[in-house]
Design an enzyme around this catalytic site. Structure first.
Site, PDB file in Angstrom:
ATOM      1  N   HIS A  72      61.986  -2.678  63.765  1.00 23.71           N
ATOM      2  CA  HIS A  72      60.952  -1.644  63.602  1.00 23.71           C
ATOM      3  C   HIS A  72      59.699  -2.146  62.898  1.00 23.71           C
ATOM      4  O   HIS A  72      58.713  -1.427  62.803  1.00 23.71           O
ATOM      5  CB  HIS A  72      61.479  -0.468  62.768  1.00 23.71           C
ATOM      6  CG  HIS A  72      62.475   0.365  63.492  1.00 23.71           C
ATOM      7  ND1 HIS A  72      63.668   0.747  62.940  1.00 23.71           N
ATOM      8  CD2 HIS A  72      62.450   0.896  64.734  1.00 23.71           C
ATOM      9  CE1 HIS A  72      64.339   1.479  63.807  1.00 23.71           C
ATOM     10  NE2 HIS A  72      63.627   1.581  64.900  1.00 23.71           N
ATOM     11  N   CYS A  94      59.943  -6.022  66.882  1.00 26.64           N
ATOM     12  CA  CYS A  94      59.855  -5.870  68.335  1.00 26.64           C
ATOM     13  C   CYS A  94      58.426  -6.207  68.787  1.00 26.64           C
ATOM     14  O   CYS A  94      57.461  -5.704  68.205  1.00 26.64           O
ATOM     15  CB  CYS A  94      60.202  -4.440  68.715  1.00 26.64           C
ATOM     16  SG  CYS A  94      59.723  -4.017  70.408  1.00 26.64           S
ATOM     17  N   GLU A 124      59.066   2.514  61.580  1.00 29.40           N
ATOM     18  CA  GLU A 124      58.143   1.877  62.531  1.00 29.40           C
ATOM     19  C   GLU A 124      56.726   2.398  62.316  1.00 29.40           C
ATOM     20  O   GLU A 124      55.760   1.629  62.275  1.00 29.40           O
ATOM     21  CB  GLU A 124      58.574   2.150  63.985  1.00 29.40           C
ATOM     22  CG  GLU A 124      57.593   1.554  64.996  1.00 29.40           C
ATOM     23  CD  GLU A 124      57.866   1.964  66.440  1.00 29.40           C
ATOM     24  OE1 GLU A 124      59.043   2.134  66.821  1.00 29.40           O
ATOM     25  OE2 GLU A 124      56.888   2.125  67.200  1.00 29.40           O
ATOM     26  N   CYS A 188      56.971   2.482  74.906  1.00 29.95           N
ATOM     27  CA  CYS A 188      57.859   1.605  75.672  1.00 29.95           C
ATOM     28  C   CYS A 188      58.723   2.518  76.517  1.00 29.95           C
ATOM     29  O   CYS A 188      59.351   3.447  75.991  1.00 29.95           O
ATOM     30  CB  CYS A 188      58.716   0.799  74.705  1.00 29.95           C
ATOM     31  SG  CYS A 188      60.067  -0.034  75.517  1.00 29.95           S
ATOM     32  N   SER A 260      70.136   0.934  69.763  1.00 27.89           N
ATOM     33  CA  SER A 260      70.631   0.026  68.717  1.00 27.89           C
ATOM     34  C   SER A 260      72.143  -0.191  68.808  1.00 27.89           C
ATOM     35  O   SER A 260      72.750  -0.722  67.874  1.00 27.89           O
ATOM     36  CB  SER A 260      70.315   0.601  67.333  1.00 27.89           C
ATOM     37  OG  SER A 260      69.018   1.107  67.281  1.00 27.89           O
TER      38      SER A 260
END
Lengths: 282, 282
Positions: A72, A94, A124, A188, A260
């Site tokens: 994150h 990421c 994040e 995403c 996850s």
């Protein structure tokens, strides 16, 4: 009983990459840490802890060793602190989150007020926001967007797991207020695709099992959208939580998992459901 | 019979400015021309012609004199041609249109594909489009936006008189296709404000008179929105077109005018309606 596993169940690209990097760092040995949980899977965190990787809340008391940056991402201040202390940094942020951070930095450096579409409490988002050098607003809903002030130049990015609907509303709200808006669609589509697949599956089965951390926002949301279509939906973290009573009278069971959730946990759940089925028949 | 004039009837900022500049240029004397009609009002064009200002379709045969650039603007090639020929240029392009042209130029110079939301046949749009140095698309509707190709970096501007609805749909369509979008909301709200006022007025009267050039898109649209609310709506260019039969049984008449309609034409219409009322009573 037929067990149907959703095609996109489990690890997304960024989580897979972060997990690999963390296990590689753990394999190397030495004092190794993560800042916050590497991903929102208590089981993966536990496995890493078994290999000597400790989870830290802050870098305050750390002066030596390897620090793994979670998928994150962290705040720019934390990354700077790690660099200043000359810790060895394994940046498992990421790449899609990294892009959002970079956009925010460049936008605010070039005179844009920044709007981050996302959940203000999510790590994040807290990481992304920290890259703004000027005005920055976190907006989680249309109502919040309506309360934004008028801005001449607005830069907009989104938390990578946001819904397109939310981004859309914020963009329109800013557009209505005039001036220039510059939008980087940093969503995403892994989250949306996983949800759509889970919804299709939920419609076709008598029972849904959703695997993932209770601290994982995307897993929670996945369980919610499945429950709307199939009330016999159950969220679990591990196979041990499966209850044989859930499968009474069930002919088809659907299984999916959050971004996850590692493959080994999914496999264990499928094996356990199959075993319960054999017990039923015996 | 009560005559109610809409507050924002007639000249908008850009048209007022262009007309003043044209009359000043005409007053100076010498060979003076406009490239296309200075504004979409045949009566204003006629008045200028009476002062010796000729309307040209192209600069092909012009080698000397003063050229007035109309409020809608011209293409960059035409402006360059005028400069190359060392004509005296009076640039009466509406400053809001000029901004849209400049945004398009800068966007395409910095690697953006450009989308202009507007009517491809309108001279303003043809002028704006000409400033693109790379790919450029004119999009007039949601359906056309849906056919746009995927683009990595999209810059969007709008014809100044476009509806916000249209801009909104194009922005969302581009946003859905991913990547970066940069929007300059170049819509001038004069058109929207005029329309909203006309609609309020149309609801409160027994008859509406809309004054403006038959070649004026905004006047045509103004008459359309009024007709929807008050079927007794009539578009005219001059007072001579007024028909006494329109006012039979009418207690309140509303008057509005497009952005290119000069005050003197509005005054003539109001005087004539008042005179018809007196004749009725006699």
């Amino acid at each position: 009983m037929e067990i149907v596993l959703a095609k996109r169940a489990g690890f997304c690209f960024g989580v897979k990459r972060a997990t690999q990097m963390a296990f590689e760092a753990a394999d190397k040995g030495g004092a190794t840490f993560t800042l916050g949980p590497i991903i929102h899977s208590p089981q993966v965190v536990q496995k890493l802890e078994g290999m000597g990787v400790k989870v830290l809340k802050t870098l305050e008391n750390l002066n030596d060793g390897t620090i793994i940056i979670r998928s994150h991402g962290v705040t720019s201040e934390e990354l700077e602190e790690a660099a200043r202390k000359e810790l060895e940094i394994v940046d498992a942020t990421c790449p899609f989150v990294k892009k959002a951070q970079e956009h925010v930095k460049r936008l605010s450096q070039t005179g844009y007020d920044v709007v981050v579409v996302g959940d203000a409490d999510h790590p994040e988002v807290q990481g992304i926001v920290s890259y703004a050098e000027g005005k920055v607003f976190v907006v989680g809903s249309w109502e919040e967007a309506a309360r934004l002030p008028k801005m001449k130049k607005v830069g907009i990015v989104a938390q990578t797991t946001q819904s397109f609907e939310n981004l859309k509303h914020v963009v329109l709200e800013c557009l209505m207020k005039g001036g220039e808006i510059r939008v980087f669609n940093t969503i995403c589509d892994a989250t949306a695709v996983r949800q759509e697949e889970a919804k299709s599956l939920a419609r076709e089965v008598d029972c849904m099992v959703v695997i993932g951390g209770y601290n994982s926002a995307n897993t929670k949301r996945l369980a919610e959208v499945c429950t709307e279509l199939q009330p016999r939906t159950h969220q679990i973290e591990t196979a041990q939580e499966l209850d044989p009573a859930w499968f009474v009278g069930v002919n088809r069971v659907g299984v999916t998992a959050g971004a996850s959730t590692p493959k080994w946990l999914i496999d264990e759940v499928i094996d356990r459901i199959a075993a319960l089925d054999v017990e039923k028949k015996d």
